[in-house]
Design a protein around this motif. Structure first.
Motif, PDB file in Angstrom:
ATOM      1  N   THR A  77      14.303  -0.762   9.251  1.00 20.78           N
ATOM      2  CA  THR A  77      12.852  -0.660   9.375  1.00 20.78           C
ATOM      3  C   THR A  77      12.351   0.025   8.119  1.00 20.78           C
ATOM      4  O   THR A  77      12.919   1.042   7.705  1.00 20.78           O
ATOM      5  CB  THR A  77      12.468   0.171  10.616  1.00 20.78           C
ATOM      6  OG1 THR A  77      13.064  -0.422  11.765  1.00 20.78           O
ATOM      7  CG2 THR A  77      10.972   0.221  10.810  1.00 20.78           C
ATOM      8  N   ASP A  78      11.315  -0.518   7.509  1.00 20.42           N
ATOM      9  CA  ASP A  78      10.825   0.112   6.277  1.00 20.42           C
ATOM     10  C   ASP A  78       9.895   1.283   6.605  1.00 20.42           C
ATOM     11  O   ASP A  78       9.658   1.595   7.776  1.00 20.42           O
ATOM     12  CB  ASP A  78      10.175  -0.911   5.349  1.00 20.42           C
ATOM     13  CG  ASP A  78       8.856  -1.460   5.862  1.00 20.42           C
ATOM     14  OD1 ASP A  78       8.403  -1.060   6.947  1.00 20.42           O
ATOM     15  OD2 ASP A  78       8.266  -2.306   5.163  1.00 20.42           O
ATOM     16  N   ARG A  79       9.395   1.943   5.573  1.00 18.08           N
ATOM     17  CA  ARG A  79       8.568   3.140   5.756  1.00 18.08           C
ATOM     18  C   ARG A  79       7.280   2.870   6.523  1.00 18.08           C
ATOM     19  O   ARG A  79       6.709   3.766   7.120  1.00 18.08           O
ATOM     20  CB  ARG A  79       8.221   3.743   4.396  1.00 18.08           C
ATOM     21  CG  ARG A  79       9.376   4.468   3.777  1.00 18.08           C
ATOM     22  CD  ARG A  79       8.950   5.120   2.499  1.00 18.08           C
ATOM     23  NE  ARG A  79       9.697   4.450   1.446  1.00 18.08           N
ATOM     24  CZ  ARG A  79       9.374   4.425   0.191  1.00 18.08           C
ATOM     25  NH1 ARG A  79       8.315   5.037  -0.223  1.00 18.08           N
ATOM     26  NH2 ARG A  79      10.126   3.806  -0.680  1.00 18.08           N
ATOM     27  N   GLU A  80       6.822   1.638   6.475  1.00 20.91           N
ATOM     28  CA  GLU A  80       5.574   1.299   7.140  1.00 20.91           C
ATOM     29  C   GLU A  80       5.790   0.787   8.565  1.00 20.91           C
ATOM     30  O   GLU A  80       4.853   0.360   9.224  1.00 20.91           O
ATOM     31  CB  GLU A  80       4.814   0.270   6.305  1.00 20.91           C
ATOM     32  CG  GLU A  80       4.414   0.814   4.953  1.00 20.91           C
ATOM     33  CD  GLU A  80       3.735  -0.216   4.087  1.00 20.91           C
ATOM     34  OE1 GLU A  80       3.367  -1.294   4.600  1.00 20.91           O
ATOM     35  OE2 GLU A  80       3.575   0.061   2.898  1.00 20.91           O
ATOM     36  N   GLY A  81       7.031   0.798   9.028  1.00 22.17           N
ATOM     37  CA  GLY A  81       7.323   0.411  10.400  1.00 22.17           C
ATOM     38  C   GLY A  81       7.606  -1.068  10.607  1.00 22.17           C
ATOM     39  O   GLY A  81       7.743  -1.521  11.742  1.00 22.17           O
ATOM     40  N   ARG A  82       7.718  -1.833   9.540  1.00 21.59           N
ATOM     41  CA  ARG A  82       8.005  -3.269   9.651  1.00 21.59           C
ATOM     42  C   ARG A  82       9.497  -3.497   9.825  1.00 21.59           C
ATOM     43  O   ARG A  82      10.313  -2.707   9.352  1.00 21.59           O
ATOM     44  CB  ARG A  82       7.567  -4.003   8.389  1.00 21.59           C
ATOM     45  CG  ARG A  82       6.094  -4.053   8.169  1.00 21.59           C
ATOM     46  CD  ARG A  82       5.800  -4.821   6.917  1.00 21.59           C
ATOM     47  NE  ARG A  82       6.177  -4.018   5.775  1.00 21.59           N
ATOM     48  CZ  ARG A  82       5.466  -3.909   4.662  1.00 21.59           C
ATOM     49  NH1 ARG A  82       4.366  -4.596   4.520  1.00 21.59           N
ATOM     50  NH2 ARG A  82       5.858  -3.147   3.678  1.00 21.59           N
TER      51      ARG A  82
ATOM     52  N   ALA B 106       4.850  -9.231   5.714  1.00 20.72           N
ATOM     53  CA  ALA B 106       3.910  -9.142   6.835  1.00 20.72           C
ATOM     54  C   ALA B 106       3.225  -7.781   6.802  1.00 20.72           C
ATOM     55  O   ALA B 106       3.805  -6.792   6.327  1.00 20.72           O
ATOM     56  CB  ALA B 106       4.666  -9.312   8.148  1.00 20.72           C
ATOM     57  N   PRO B 107       2.008  -7.717   7.301  1.00 27.28           N
ATOM     58  CA  PRO B 107       1.343  -6.415   7.317  1.00 27.28           C
ATOM     59  C   PRO B 107       2.069  -5.452   8.251  1.00 27.28           C
ATOM     60  O   PRO B 107       2.745  -5.872   9.191  1.00 27.28           O
ATOM     61  CB  PRO B 107      -0.068  -6.729   7.828  1.00 27.28           C
ATOM     62  CG  PRO B 107       0.029  -8.057   8.480  1.00 27.28           C
ATOM     63  CD  PRO B 107       1.183  -8.772   7.851  1.00 27.28           C
ATOM     64  N   ALA B 108       1.898  -4.189   7.982  1.00 25.74           N
ATOM     65  CA  ALA B 108       2.529  -3.168   8.819  1.00 25.74           C
ATOM     66  C   ALA B 108       1.939  -3.231  10.226  1.00 25.74           C
ATOM     67  O   ALA B 108       0.756  -3.555  10.391  1.00 25.74           O
ATOM     68  CB  ALA B 108       2.304  -1.791   8.209  1.00 25.74           C
ATOM     69  N   PRO B 109       2.750  -2.951  11.239  1.00 25.84           N
ATOM     70  CA  PRO B 109       2.221  -2.992  12.604  1.00 25.84           C
ATOM     71  C   PRO B 109       1.136  -1.941  12.792  1.00 25.84           C
ATOM     72  O   PRO B 109       1.203  -0.862  12.211  1.00 25.84           O
ATOM     73  CB  PRO B 109       3.438  -2.708  13.483  1.00 25.84           C
ATOM     74  CG  PRO B 109       4.421  -2.064  12.594  1.00 25.84           C
ATOM     75  CD  PRO B 109       4.139  -2.551  11.206  1.00 25.84           C
ATOM     76  N   HIS B 110       0.139  -2.294  13.604  1.00 24.86           N
ATOM     77  CA  HIS B 110      -0.969  -1.384  13.862  1.00 24.86           C
ATOM     78  C   HIS B 110      -0.502  -0.302  14.829  1.00 24.86           C
ATOM     79  O   HIS B 110      -0.021  -0.601  15.925  1.00 24.86           O
ATOM     80  CB  HIS B 110      -2.150  -2.156  14.450  1.00 24.86           C
ATOM     81  CG  HIS B 110      -3.325  -1.294  14.759  1.00 24.86           C
ATOM     82  ND1 HIS B 110      -4.075  -0.692  13.783  1.00 24.86           N
ATOM     83  CD2 HIS B 110      -3.869  -0.918  15.943  1.00 24.86           C
ATOM     84  CE1 HIS B 110      -5.038   0.019  14.346  1.00 24.86           C
ATOM     85  NE2 HIS B 110      -4.929  -0.109  15.654  1.00 24.86           N
ATOM     86  N   LYS B 111      -0.639   0.947  14.427  1.00 28.21           N
ATOM     87  CA  LYS B 111      -0.256   2.058  15.292  1.00 28.21           C
ATOM     88  C   LYS B 111      -1.456   2.410  16.168  1.00 28.21           C
ATOM     89  O   LYS B 111      -2.563   2.603  15.662  1.00 28.21           O
ATOM     90  CB  LYS B 111       0.158   3.272  14.465  1.00 28.21           C
ATOM     91  CG  LYS B 111       1.403   3.030  13.656  1.00 28.21           C
ATOM     92  CD  LYS B 111       1.783   4.258  12.888  1.00 28.21           C
ATOM     93  CE  LYS B 111       3.024   3.996  12.063  1.00 28.21           C
ATOM     94  NZ  LYS B 111       3.384   5.121  11.227  1.00 28.21           N
TER      95      LYS B 111
END
Length: 163
Positions: free
Chosen positions: A89-94, A130-135
């Motif tokens: 998982t990358d830093r942005e949660g993807r 892909a964009p990072a998942p919305h938290k």
């Protein structure tokens, strides 16, 4: 009598130092990077990159284990190499993939060059990640909520809450 023994010991130490100095530099390290693409997209791209784009002979591949063993033939001599893909998982949660390339018989710059070319190919093939998942945001407390209890700091300061 002790003098010849000291000379041999010194000579042995010099030979050992020379052997270490002139021995080939074997690197067991590997070069890694995390790409923001899922492993299901990276695996076919990795095999195609090695076999078709770079024309490296693939010795063995195992998709469930996530590795490819191949012969690196672009350097000064053909040598064995490996590419590993690890779900991450990358830093942005993807969902991402950690790529590790190892070419033990060559300097690390060969690993880095191959990794850079592969990551560039991934970007060309798959486009932007892909964009990072919305938290989800934490909702504010309701307006009619009870006030928080007195804090520990007011008791420690010697003040007590009013009766």
């Amino acid at each position: 009598m002790l003098e010849p023994c000291r000379q041999w010991r010194g000579l042995a130490a010099a030979v050992a130092a020379a052997a270490c100095w002139f021995a080939p530099n074997v690197s067991w390290a590997r070069t890694t990077d995390i790409t923001p693409y899922p492993i299901t997209n990276v695996w076919p791209s990795a095999v195609r990159f090695l076999r078709v784009d770079r024309s490296f002979p693939v010795r063995e591949k195992d998709e469930p284990a996530g590795y490819v063993l191949f012969d690196y033939t672009d350097g000064p001599k053909p040598c064995r190499a490996s590419l590993e893909l690890i779900r991450a998982t990358d830093r942005e949660g993807r969902e991402a993939t950690r790529i590790a390339i190892s070419i033990p018989d060559l300097p690390r710059r060969y690993e880095q060059m191959l990794l850079d070319k592969f990551v560039a190919k991934l970007r060309d093939d798959h486009g932007p990640p892909a964009p990072a998942p919305h938290k989800p945001e934490t909702p504010p407390p309701p307006p009619d909520a009870a006030p928080p209890p007195p804090s520990q700091t007011s008791a420690a300061a010697g003040t007590s809450p009013a009766p």
